[in-house]
Design a protein around this motif. Sequence first.
Motif: not given
Length: 351
Positions: A255-283
């Motif tokens: 849970a702690g690692d989840l918290y810190v990962t959400i606030f930055g890094g590569r995983t946040r970037k891919i999730g944010t791009l997908l949420g904006r509406g990009l397809s997985f391939e586009e992201a």
Amino acid sequence: MSVITFVCAGQMNSAITFPAFENGHEVRLVGSPLDRDIIDGLKKDNFHITLKRTLHDGIKYYQIEELEEALKGADLVLGGVSSFGLDWFCDEILPVLPEDVPVLTVTKGMVDLEDGTLVPYPHIFAQRQPEGKHLNLNAIGGPCTSYELADHDDSHVAFCGKDVETLKYIKSLLETDYYHISLSTDVVGVECAVAMKNAYALGVSLAVGLAEKRDGKIGSQHYNSQAALFGQSVKEMTRLLELIGGKPENIIHGAGDLYVTIFGGRTRKIGTLLGRGLSFEEAMAELQGVTLESIVISTRTARAVRKLAERGIVSLEDFPLLMHVDAIINQGAEVDIPWKDFTWNDFSLAE
């Protein structure tokens, strides 16, 4: 003073040189074949080109061809390979490590077997060491980013392994007034908890992109949806931890690692791009060249859960967020958070 040899010069392994060196130990940092530019730069002025920090003057730097020299007289070896270098580490590094020196790895991850069993990387290392060899393998888990550790921000991690005395010894070498270390013999619990957080960090980050898309503004701040997805993530992670036989208290590391990962890094970037509406391939195209362990872990964990569901051990309905993340990544699904699947009725205290 002890001699600590760090194999691979990635960001996290390099960040741990700070507490190691400051505790008075001789620190040797060996680059992988992909770290040549990092080691060349460090030899020049101690500046780490990916960590973006200057390491302590006095650390000794080696290219991979000099590994044998760097291992001479070592009291502890730290392995810092990423998941994508797992095979290389098993095939090239494990065979040359001395048996009488404990190994501590920063690599987080799991492998799913044919029957749906999830196996943490320390167990994979143990299985793939040369026949007849018995390395003392240990691992690190918990919420700790390399940048903040290098900056001496208070961090709390867990060292896990089979032997209590070895864990105490490693802790004595690396613990400082800012690097706080718990110990656990529950390797499955600690390592699987911190590995699965990558999948769920991607899931929570979808809410960031959805908010930006709705408001038409990059950086738009909405926390209710993120908090709800965080809660659902911890709920599903707890079920997974129980399923694989990990101790429930080790969910704090995930849970702690989840918290810190959400606030930055590569995983946040891919999730944010997908949420904006990009397809997985586009992201993925937009993040070309970036290694994403969250994709690997999401796919493996979801695949394992599906196999367990086929065997009647679990129900897919208990993992709606994980299944949705998997559908986005591997089935081309659009982001459509299954909110109704997160709700439940608890009438246990009703008369």
